[in-house]
Design a protein around this motif. Structure first.
Motif, short mmCIF file in Angstrom:
data_model
loop_
_atom_site.label_atom_id
_atom_site.label_comp_id
_atom_site.label_asym_id
_atom_site.label_seq_id
_atom_site.Cartn_x
_atom_site.Cartn_y
_atom_site.Cartn_z
N HIS A 241 66.23 59.76 24.42
CA HIS A 241 67.45 59.08 24.62
C HIS A 241 68.17 58.96 23.15
N LYS B 1 70.13 75.16 35.42
CA LYS B 1 69.08 74.38 34.84
C LYS B 1 67.60 74.82 35.26
N GLY C 171 73.43 57.68 28.45
CA GLY C 171 74.71 58.11 27.69
C GLY C 171 75.97 57.16 27.78
N PHE D 101 70.09 62.88 36.30
CA PHE D 101 70.86 62.06 35.56
C PHE D 101 70.37 61.86 33.98
N THR D 102 71.22 61.04 33.13
CA THR D 102 70.65 61.22 31.80
C THR D 102 71.10 59.54 31.44
N GLY E 173 64.30 67.21 32.13
CA GLY E 173 65.33 66.55 31.24
C GLY E 173 64.70 65.24 31.11
N ASP E 174 65.60 64.22 30.47
CA ASP E 174 65.31 63.04 30.06
C ASP E 174 65.77 61.73 31.00
N GLN E 175 65.97 62.22 32.16
CA GLN E 175 66.44 61.30 33.23
C GLN E 175 65.32 60.03 33.14
N TRP F 203 75.57 60.55 35.34
CA TRP F 203 75.28 61.94 35.75
C TRP F 203 75.13 63.01 34.62
N ASN F 204 74.38 63.99 35.02
CA ASN F 204 73.94 64.94 33.95
C ASN F 204 74.49 66.53 34.34
N ASP F 205 75.69 66.58 34.71
CA ASP F 205 76.47 67.74 34.87
C ASP F 205 75.79 68.65 36.01
N MET G 136 66.28 65.82 35.90
CA MET G 136 67.56 66.43 35.57
C MET G 136 69.07 66.13 36.08
#
Length: 217
Positions: A125, A214, A167, A164-165, A85-87, A180-182, A162
């Motif tokens: 991001h 994921k 936004g 966190f992100t 991911g992009d955490q 949080w990232n779902d 994965m």
């Protein structure tokens, strides 16, 4: 009198894809198998690549999909590689607490702490080069066999960036926040599902489903 051509509704499919789909149907009707066509470009397979889920794509189409959604089948969502991911950069730590969580008497709890300093957004991001606001988060798991299993999965997801992100915060409405990232977390010991706490007999099953989606299992 209304002209028929003026009353046509515009197609929701881009013209090139629609033409390829029509061509694919005609070719299929002439005897060719639908398996000869790529489900991404809807044209005949070129340098075909088959995934472990048995779905087959043009090599070029699959490479484009990899850049967009990562190592996941565009058709069935089966993960065939390591997702990342992009955490942003942060730290995950955990400790044991002797107090029990509602619904899990007889064992203590695991206290997870996530720490993210503020920083500058990367290319993945929403606003590369702009600053983002860091955060500190705490979550809880029962300190039993299944809770320990989920902890290991969460650590794996954290290492793959994965959890966190960056936004817009759902609570404050502010942009450029670490969020949080779902992947479900219990951020309170009590209060039930409505307050992101316990008791919640379905939580451990649900978080494992979130992680599996994921590619973490």
């Amino acid at each position: 009198t209304e002209r028929k051509e003026d009353s046509k509704q515009p197609s929701l499919i881009p013209p090139t894809a629609q033409q390829n789909a029509e061509a694919s149907t005609k070719k299929g009707a002439s005897g060719d198998s639908k398996d000869d066509f790529c489900p991404i470009c809807l044209d005949r397979l070129i340098k075909q690549k088959q995934l472990r889920c048995k779905h087959t794509f043009c090599d070029e189409c699959l490479q484009a999909s990899l850049k967009h959604i990562g190592p996941m089948c565009p058709v069935c969502k089966d993960v065939f590689g390591v997702m990342e991911g992009d955490q942003p950069d942060g730290v995950m730590t955990w400790s044991s607490d002797s107090s029990s969580l509602p619904g899990f008497s007889g064992c203590g709890c695991i206290v997870i702490t996530y720490t993210f300093p503020s920083g500058k957004q990367a290319e993945k991001h929403p606003n590369p080069g702009q600053p983002y606001q860091g955060t500190n988060r705490t979550a809880y798991l029962p300190d039993n066999e299944e809770g320990q299993e989920v902890l290991k999965l969460l650590k794996k997801a954290f290492d793959q960036k994965m959890i966190f992100t960056v936004g817009t915060s759902r609570t404050s409405g502010l942009d450029n926040q670490v969020i949080w990232n779902d992947i479900s977390h219990k951020t309170s010991k009590t209060g039930g599902p409505q307050r992101y706490g316990y008791p919640d007999p379905d939580y451990l099953r649900k978080v494992k489903e979130d992680l599996k989606a994921k590619g973490i299992e």
